[in-house]
Scaffold this active site. Structure first.
Site, PDB file in Angstrom:
ATOM      1  N   HIS A  38       0.832  -1.205   0.000  1.00 51.30           N
ATOM      2  CA  HIS A  38       0.000   0.000   0.000  1.00 51.30           C
ATOM      3  C   HIS A  38       0.861   1.248   0.000  1.00 51.30           C
ATOM      4  O   HIS A  38       0.962   1.948   1.001  1.00 51.30           O
ATOM      5  CB  HIS A  38      -0.958  -0.022   1.188  1.00 51.30           C
ATOM      6  CG  HIS A  38      -1.984  -1.098   1.056  1.00 51.30           C
ATOM      7  ND1 HIS A  38      -2.311  -1.953   2.066  1.00 51.30           N
ATOM      8  CD2 HIS A  38      -2.721  -1.477  -0.017  1.00 51.30           C
ATOM      9  CE1 HIS A  38      -3.232  -2.795   1.627  1.00 51.30           C
ATOM     10  NE2 HIS A  38      -3.492  -2.529   0.366  1.00 51.30           N
ATOM     11  N   HIS A  72       0.448 -10.109   1.870  1.00 48.56           N
ATOM     12  CA  HIS A  72      -0.719 -10.266   2.758  1.00 48.56           C
ATOM     13  C   HIS A  72      -1.270 -11.680   2.750  1.00 48.56           C
ATOM     14  O   HIS A  72      -2.021 -12.051   3.629  1.00 48.56           O
ATOM     15  CB  HIS A  72      -1.877  -9.374   2.273  1.00 48.56           C
ATOM     16  CG  HIS A  72      -1.531  -7.946   2.134  1.00 48.56           C
ATOM     17  ND1 HIS A  72      -1.471  -7.301   0.920  1.00 48.56           N
ATOM     18  CD2 HIS A  72      -1.243  -7.021   3.056  1.00 48.56           C
ATOM     19  CE1 HIS A  72      -1.166  -6.036   1.108  1.00 48.56           C
ATOM     20  NE2 HIS A  72      -1.017  -5.840   2.384  1.00 48.56           N
ATOM     21  N   CYS A  94       4.076 -13.336   3.173  1.00 49.51           N
ATOM     22  CA  CYS A  94       5.074 -13.208   4.238  1.00 49.51           C
ATOM     23  C   CYS A  94       5.029 -14.466   5.117  1.00 49.51           C
ATOM     24  O   CYS A  94       3.936 -14.909   5.511  1.00 49.51           O
ATOM     25  CB  CYS A  94       4.765 -11.968   5.068  1.00 49.51           C
ATOM     26  SG  CYS A  94       5.818 -11.848   6.513  1.00 49.51           S
ATOM     27  N   HIS A 122      -9.375  -5.455   5.227  1.00 51.27           N
ATOM     28  CA  HIS A 122      -7.964  -5.518   4.839  1.00 51.27           C
ATOM     29  C   HIS A 122      -7.669  -6.864   4.174  1.00 51.27           C
ATOM     30  O   HIS A 122      -8.171  -7.910   4.598  1.00 51.27           O
ATOM     31  CB  HIS A 122      -7.076  -5.320   6.074  1.00 51.27           C
ATOM     32  CG  HIS A 122      -5.632  -5.133   5.745  1.00 51.27           C
ATOM     33  ND1 HIS A 122      -4.787  -6.189   5.522  1.00 51.27           N
ATOM     34  CD2 HIS A 122      -4.897  -4.009   5.580  1.00 51.27           C
ATOM     35  CE1 HIS A 122      -3.578  -5.728   5.247  1.00 51.27           C
ATOM     36  NE2 HIS A 122      -3.627  -4.399   5.265  1.00 51.27           N
ATOM     37  N   GLU A 124      -5.195  -8.874   4.194  1.00 49.79           N
ATOM     38  CA  GLU A 124      -4.674  -9.964   5.045  1.00 49.79           C
ATOM     39  C   GLU A 124      -5.825 -10.643   5.796  1.00 49.79           C
ATOM     40  O   GLU A 124      -5.910 -11.872   5.859  1.00 49.79           O
ATOM     41  CB  GLU A 124      -3.649  -9.397   6.045  1.00 49.79           C
ATOM     42  CG  GLU A 124      -3.068 -10.471   6.945  1.00 49.79           C
ATOM     43  CD  GLU A 124      -2.288  -9.898   8.126  1.00 49.79           C
ATOM     44  OE1 GLU A 124      -1.580  -8.894   7.950  1.00 49.79           O
ATOM     45  OE2 GLU A 124      -2.416 -10.462   9.220  1.00 49.79           O
ATOM     46  N   THR A 160      -1.631  -9.135  11.668  1.00 50.33           N
ATOM     47  CA  THR A 160      -0.209  -9.038  12.047  1.00 50.33           C
ATOM     48  C   THR A 160       0.248  -7.615  12.386  1.00 50.33           C
ATOM     49  O   THR A 160       1.260  -7.432  13.052  1.00 50.33           O
ATOM     50  CB  THR A 160       0.683  -9.580  10.920  1.00 50.33           C
ATOM     51  OG1 THR A 160       0.320  -8.914   9.719  1.00 50.33           O
ATOM     52  CG2 THR A 160       0.577 -11.071  10.767  1.00 50.33           C
ATOM     53  N   CYS A 188       3.056  -9.459  14.352  1.00 49.49           N
ATOM     54  CA  CYS A 188       4.426  -9.880  13.990  1.00 49.49           C
ATOM     55  C   CYS A 188       5.461  -9.046  14.757  1.00 49.49           C
ATOM     56  O   CYS A 188       5.185  -7.903  15.153  1.00 49.49           O
ATOM     57  CB  CYS A 188       4.634  -9.791  12.484  1.00 49.49           C
ATOM     58  SG  CYS A 188       4.761  -8.134  11.865  1.00 49.49           S
ATOM     59  N   SER A 216      -2.602   2.994   3.807  1.00 54.26           N
ATOM     60  CA  SER A 216      -1.921   1.834   4.382  1.00 54.26           C
ATOM     61  C   SER A 216      -2.376   1.650   5.827  1.00 54.26           C
ATOM     62  O   SER A 216      -2.275   2.561   6.649  1.00 54.26           O
ATOM     63  CB  SER A 216      -0.403   2.053   4.310  1.00 54.26           C
ATOM     64  OG  SER A 216       0.227   1.407   5.381  1.00 54.26           O
ATOM     65  N   SER A 260       5.282  -0.188   4.698  1.00 57.05           N
ATOM     66  CA  SER A 260       5.324  -0.189   3.231  1.00 57.05           C
ATOM     67  C   SER A 260       5.932   1.111   2.692  1.00 57.05           C
ATOM     68  O   SER A 260       5.723   1.463   1.536  1.00 57.05           O
ATOM     69  CB  SER A 260       3.911  -0.394   2.691  1.00 57.05           C
ATOM     70  OG  SER A 260       2.999   0.398   3.414  1.00 57.05           O
TER      71      SER A 260
HETATM   72 FE1  SF4 Z   1       5.193  -9.790   7.398  1.00 62.85          FE
HETATM   73 FE2  SF4 Z   1       4.832  -8.308   9.591  1.00 62.85          FE
HETATM   74 FE3  SF4 Z   1       5.529  -7.170   7.307  1.00 62.85          FE
HETATM   75 FE4  SF4 Z   1       3.084  -8.188   7.594  1.00 62.85          FE
HETATM   76  S1  SF4 Z   1       3.968  -6.454   8.701  1.00 62.85           S
HETATM   77  S2  SF4 Z   1       4.423  -8.407   5.832  1.00 62.85           S
HETATM   78  S3  SF4 Z   1       3.550  -9.965   8.850  1.00 62.85           S
HETATM   79  S4  SF4 Z   1       6.763  -8.621   8.486  1.00 62.85           S
END
Ligand code: SF4
Length: 563
Positions: A38, A72, A94, A122, A124, A160, A188, A216, A260
């Site tokens: 994004h 995502h 990821c 979203h 993800e 995440t 994450c 984003s 991003s």
């Molecule tokens: Fe991977 Fe975390 Fe980045 Fe999402 S925010 S792509 S889970 S490292």
């Protein structure tokens, strides 16, 4: 203060590298279902490389296109649908998102209802819903959790990029409403690190600038966290949004960015902020910085480093230092480094020097690289025909190396090949050629010089790879760092240091020139310090990183030249 964690997260970086590598190696068109990340600026640069974002699979007209699954991730049904079409599917989900998929899959199979704490629209989360086989609820926070009905067995997961506090509070409410609850904190680690750092610095700042795409989710979340902690927060997508009114006399400014956001955009915003707060460099400093950038980007400094290494190796070999060898190594290494540099790609926007050298004057730069390489080969002819043949062969292999689509280059591009080939190439010109020309290939001192050159250049090349990753350059598995991952890379570099130092100690005991060995050995403390900065500190921007890495050779040389 600029956040240490600002910029691409590992998942985004991995996805971008993957598509850029594909676009370099393959001739097919590359599509992503939805934008890869994004960030409008990055999407624009990807489009220029023929990487197209689509909203529906039907938009793909070609039969043999490549379709990339974004970082995502997607639901199992969407993946099935993608695979049923005749596209080549490349999965850039990821690994940390994949972990959430397996978590949900595991508990769903045991009959648990999934509760996702996140934004239901979203990408993800849409994927996560699919993995829960629709036996799930999505809540954005405590208020929505309160409205949930009483539940039996639940598995609570987080998007995440969710905020830690919101997840904890929400999970607690759901736990009280359920007979049995499994709380899976799936936020994450890169997100946690970024949010914790933001909380720490936003509290003490008059103004926080959050850099990133306005659409984003993780950038928006950072913005919301900062809005609670700092008197003023600015969400800026580009440097055009930074002006005196926006800064409004703030004394302490903290700059952070979403997962991003490319580093070059953060850099632009930092530069503009410094300028407007009069912390900008003077005209003289700016000119000096520009000239230094030219020296680094044109590979001149790398060429000087190779010359220094030749001097050091010749000292190890007890040869009288002949400037012809020194010149040959500088031209050879400088030429190949420039060739590779012209072909470098990444998610970064080239700075003014890169644009000047590699876009406006690309042909001239290539010509300069060819001329330097040819002169080095001609110099080798003055030593022996054998030296000439080897120099020419190594140089040709080096010039083909960056063109990954060629069959010959494919053969050379094995994992960690870049660091290995670079080390061998430098060792060949810096220690091998002087030895061949002095008929000293069988001498122990030659073996020492070659081994030292291979190891020290391996460390150099690996550090350069790490710096490239952190500066949004594309690096593939041909770099040790990318092939092995951060922890093994740092362990191997550290072990290489120990090996070199042990080798030096044993050589001093068997009568090698103690003073030469001692001085080079002391100078290596510099690389060790740099390694610690790379591990625990913030990896500097490209020009500074390259200066710091190649400075090792100048330092070792300066300690020997006074002998
Ligand atoms: Fe991977 Fe975390 Fe980045 Fe999402 S925010 S792509 S889970 S490292």
């Amino acid at each position: 203060i600029v956040a240490k964690c600002a910029g691409f997260c590992p998942g985004v970086k991995r996805a971008i590298d993957l598509v850029l590598e594909l676009s370099e190696k393959r001739k097919k068109k590359i599509y992503t279902l939805g934008p890869l990340i994004h960030n409008r600026q990055v999407i624009k640069t990807l489009l220029a490389k023929n990487i197209i974002s689509i909203n529906r699979l039907e938009e793909i007209e070609e039969k043999n296109a490549i379709l990339v699954i974004r970082a995502h991730g997607v639901s199992p049904e969407t993946e099935k649908e993608m695979r049923q079409k005749n596209f080549e599917i490349i999965d850039s989900t990821c690994p940390l998102v994949k972990k959430v998929h397996s978590n949900i899959n595991h508990w769903t199979k045991k009959g648990y209802t999934t509760i996702i704490v996140g934004d239901k629209n979203h990408a993800e989360v849409v994927g996560l819903i699919g993995w829960a086989q629709k036996n799930c609820f999505v809540v954005s926070g405590p208020a929505e959790a309160e409205k949930l009905p009483s539940l039996d067995k639940v598995n609570i997961v987080a998007q995440t990029t969710q905020e830690e506090d919101i997840f904890k509070q929400t999970a607690e409410i759901i736990r009280q409403k359920s007979k049995e609850a499994v709380i899976s904190d799936t936020i994450c680690q890169p997100t946690k690190d970024r949010q914790r750092e933001t909380i720490k610095f936003a509290r003490d700042s008059d103004l926080v600038i959050v850099v990133g795409g306005k659409h984003s989710a993780n950038t928006q979340r950072l913005y919301q966290i900062c809005a609670r902690l700092s008197p003023k927060v600015l969400l800026a997508e580009t440097d055009e949004e930074i002006n005196e009114t926006a800064l409004n006399g703030a004394k302490k400014i903290f700059i952070t960015a979403g997962a991003s956001t490319p580093n070059w955009m953060i850099e632009k915003i930092v530069k503009k902020t410094r300028k407007l707060t009069r912390k900008s460099e003077s005209f003289f400093t700016q000119k000096l910085a520009y000239i230094w950038n030219v020296i680094i980007t044109s590979s001149l400094f790398t060429a000087i480093s190779a010359m220094c290494l030749t001097y050091i190796c010749m000292k190890f070999q007890n040869f009288l230092v002949d400037l012809k060898f020194v010149l040959l190594s500088g031209l050879f290494v400088g030429s190949l480094h420039l060739f590779n540099r012209i072909e470098e790609k990444g998610a970064n926007i080239p700075d003014e020097v890169q644009t000047m050298l590699f876009a406006k004057h690309k042909k001239t730069a290539k010509l300069a690289a060819v001329v330097a390489g040819t002169v080095s080969i001609l110099i080798s002819l003055s030593f022996s025909f054998y030296a000439f043949l080897l120099t020419a062969a190594f140089w040709l292999a080096g010039t083909f190396y960056p063109y990954k689509a060629l069959k010959f280059s494919k053969f050379l591009n094995f994992p960690a090949s870049k660091d290995i080939v670079t080390s061998l190439g430098w060792a060949f010109v810096c220690a091998g050629i002087p030895a061949i020309s002095n008929n000293a290939l069988s001498y122990k001192s030659t073996h020492l010089a070659i081994l030292f050159a291979i190891l020290i250049v391996f460390i150099r090349s690996t550090l350069m790879g790490i710096s490239n990753v952190h500066n949004d350059m594309m690096i593939g598995k041909e770099n040790f760092y990318k092939a092995a991952g951060p922890r093994p890379t740092y362990i191997i570099i550290f072990l290489t240091f120990i090996f070199i130092e042990t080798l030096f100690v044993s050589l001093m005991q068997i009568g090698y020139n103690k003073e030469i060995i001692r001085r080079v050995s002391y100078s290596l403390a510099y690389y060790l310090g740099l390694l610690l900065i790379f591990i625990f500190g913030k990896i500097p921007r490209r020009v500074l990183s390259e200066t710091a890495i190649d400075f090792q050779f100048l330092l070792s040389w300066s300690l020997l030249v006074t002998l």
